[in-house]
Design a protein around this motif. Structure first.
Motif, PDB file in Angstrom:
ATOM      1  N   ALA A  22       0.834  -1.205   0.000  1.00  0.00           N
ATOM      2  CA  ALA A  22       0.000   0.000   0.000  1.00  0.00           C
ATOM      3  C   ALA A  22       0.868   1.254   0.000  1.00  0.00           C
ATOM      4  O   ALA A  22       0.560   2.239  -0.689  1.00  0.00           O
ATOM      5  CB  ALA A  22      -0.930  -0.001   1.203  1.00  0.00           C
ATOM      6  N   ALA A  23       1.947   1.234   0.761  1.00  0.00           N
ATOM      7  CA  ALA A  23       2.838   2.394   0.810  1.00  0.00           C
ATOM      8  C   ALA A  23       3.513   2.623  -0.538  1.00  0.00           C
ATOM      9  O   ALA A  23       3.646   3.771  -0.984  1.00  0.00           O
ATOM     10  CB  ALA A  23       3.879   2.202   1.910  1.00  0.00           C
ATOM     11  N   ALA A  24       3.941   1.550  -1.171  1.00  0.00           N
ATOM     12  CA  ALA A  24       4.558   1.679  -2.490  1.00  0.00           C
ATOM     13  C   ALA A  24       3.558   2.253  -3.493  1.00  0.00           C
ATOM     14  O   ALA A  24       3.890   3.146  -4.284  1.00  0.00           O
ATOM     15  CB  ALA A  24       5.071   0.326  -2.963  1.00  0.00           C
ATOM     16  N   ASP A  25       2.332   1.751  -3.463  1.00  0.00           N
ATOM     17  CA  ASP A  25       1.293   2.266  -4.361  1.00  0.00           C
ATOM     18  C   ASP A  25       0.990   3.736  -4.091  1.00  0.00           C
ATOM     19  O   ASP A  25       0.623   4.476  -5.008  1.00  0.00           O
ATOM     20  CB  ASP A  25       0.013   1.441  -4.205  1.00  0.00           C
ATOM     21  N   ALA A  26       1.127   4.157  -2.822  1.00  0.00           N
ATOM     22  CA  ALA A  26       0.840   5.538  -2.441  1.00  0.00           C
ATOM     23  C   ALA A  26       1.957   6.500  -2.810  1.00  0.00           C
ATOM     24  O   ALA A  26       1.781   7.712  -2.706  1.00  0.00           O
ATOM     25  CB  ALA A  26       0.576   5.623  -0.942  1.00  0.00           C
ATOM     26  N   GLY A  27       3.107   5.979  -3.207  1.00  0.00           N
ATOM     27  CA  GLY A  27       4.197   6.838  -3.634  1.00  0.00           C
ATOM     28  C   GLY A  27       5.391   6.896  -2.709  1.00  0.00           C
ATOM     29  O   GLY A  27       6.293   7.713  -2.926  1.00  0.00           O
ATOM     30  N   ALA A  28       5.425   6.060  -1.680  1.00  0.00           N
ATOM     31  CA  ALA A  28       6.580   6.043  -0.791  1.00  0.00           C
ATOM     32  C   ALA A  28       7.819   5.569  -1.543  1.00  0.00           C
ATOM     33  O   ALA A  28       7.734   4.717  -2.443  1.00  0.00           O
ATOM     34  CB  ALA A  28       6.324   5.143   0.407  1.00  0.00           C
ATOM     35  N   ASP A  29       8.970   6.078  -1.141  1.00  0.00           N
ATOM     36  CA  ASP A  29      10.228   5.704  -1.785  1.00  0.00           C
ATOM     37  C   ASP A  29      10.858   4.473  -1.155  1.00  0.00           C
ATOM     38  O   ASP A  29      11.674   3.788  -1.798  1.00  0.00           O
ATOM     39  CB  ASP A  29      11.212   6.871  -1.696  1.00  0.00           C
TER      40      ASP A  29
END
Length: 293
Positions: free
Chosen positions: A88-95
């Protein structure tokens, strides 16, 4: 990740709901004061008091607003929850993803090694280890960290043990690897940098980002004496907003500085009058220091 970044507090409104407007404003507030990256959903974010959906939305808002890298906290006691949160974090744009050691049940170092390997194998973004014994009663040992550091998708670690000797032992084992070893205790920032650390994820950077930035920049410029002096000048404020008064004290101090920190979430309670008086004194000391930064 290099430099300093805050485990960004999560602003809640008076009813305990996520205040997205304040969160966006807070990203701008800390960025304007020199932080190098942001860490939503860390310990000081009250992430353990948030639902999975709230965490994902918090990361999404921060990633959307930020102009610096975002290292999102995604760890839970179980592998399934951690994998879902990391996706979910990756999909949200986290690096990258900051993954706390599994807690509640006791596990061997071999089990932690297997767990992190599974997370890193599956993650779409680099994984950073997170060792915070005060909350988990787990301290990753240097040899386990060194083994995990060889994984191509494990990018570094936040060490919140406060143990400079173990930090140094770990750094010796990972010095030749592409691995960012960051300290999680603002009271030992200059010492960790001197030991070879790449930076810090610091509660102090929420309330005094100018100071943590100045410490890192002084060290980077070779002025180690100034880095030590600034770290020492911030020790009492750092203690007050971590071990002393925890998240309620941190948010109070931030609000006193004009930062949109919002309210705490239950079961946290606002700090009392004595705590406010002590924090006010420390903020006055920091104001004098800030004029010299």
């Amino acid at each position: 990740m290099h430099g300093t970044g805050p485990p960004l507090v999560t602003p809640f409104d008076a009813e305990g709901a996520l205040d997205e407007a304040a969160l966006r404003d807070l990203v701008g507030w800390v960025e304007a004061r020199g932080v190098d990256f942001l860490v939503p959903c860390g310990s000081n974010s009250e992430a353990e008091l948030m639902t999975a959906a709230e965490r994902a939305r918090t990361v999404e808002v921060v990633a959307d607003e930020a102009t610096v890298p975002v290292l999102a906290g995604t760890g839970s006691p179980g592998l399934t929850e951690t994998l879902e949160a990391t996706d979910a974090a990756a999909d949200a744009g986290a690096d990258a993803a900051l993954v706390v050691t599994p807690f509640y049940y006791g596990h061997s170092m071999a089990t932690h090694e297997e767990y992190y390997t599974s997370v890193a194998d599956a993650a779409e973004v680099p994984v950073y280890l997170y060792s915070v014994p005060a909350y988990t009663n787990v301290k990753l040992d240097p040899d386990t960290i060194a083994t995990l550091a060889e994984h191509p998708n494990i990018g570094g670690m936040k060490d919140s043990s406060g143990d400079v000797q173990t930090f140094q032992r770990t750094q010796r084992r990972v010095a030749d690897l592409d691995f960012d070893l960051m300290v999680g205790s603002g009271g030992v920032l200059s010492q960790a940098l001197a030991a070879g650390g790449s930076g810090g994820v610091l509660a102090l950077a929420n309330v005094a980002p100018e100071a943590t930035t100045a410490i890192y920049e002084a060290h980077d410029a070779g002025d180690h004496e100034r880095a030590r002096e600034l770290t020492a000048a911030c020790v009492e404020l750092n203690y007050a907003v971590t071990g002393g008064y925890s998240v309620p004290g941190l948010k109070y101090a931030m609000r006193e500085r004009g930062a949109p920190a919002g309210h705490v979430r239950s079961p946290h309670r606002p700090v009392d009058a004595d705590a406010k008086a002590r924090l006010d004194d420390l903020l006055a000391e920091f104001a004098a220091l800030r004029d010299d930064l």
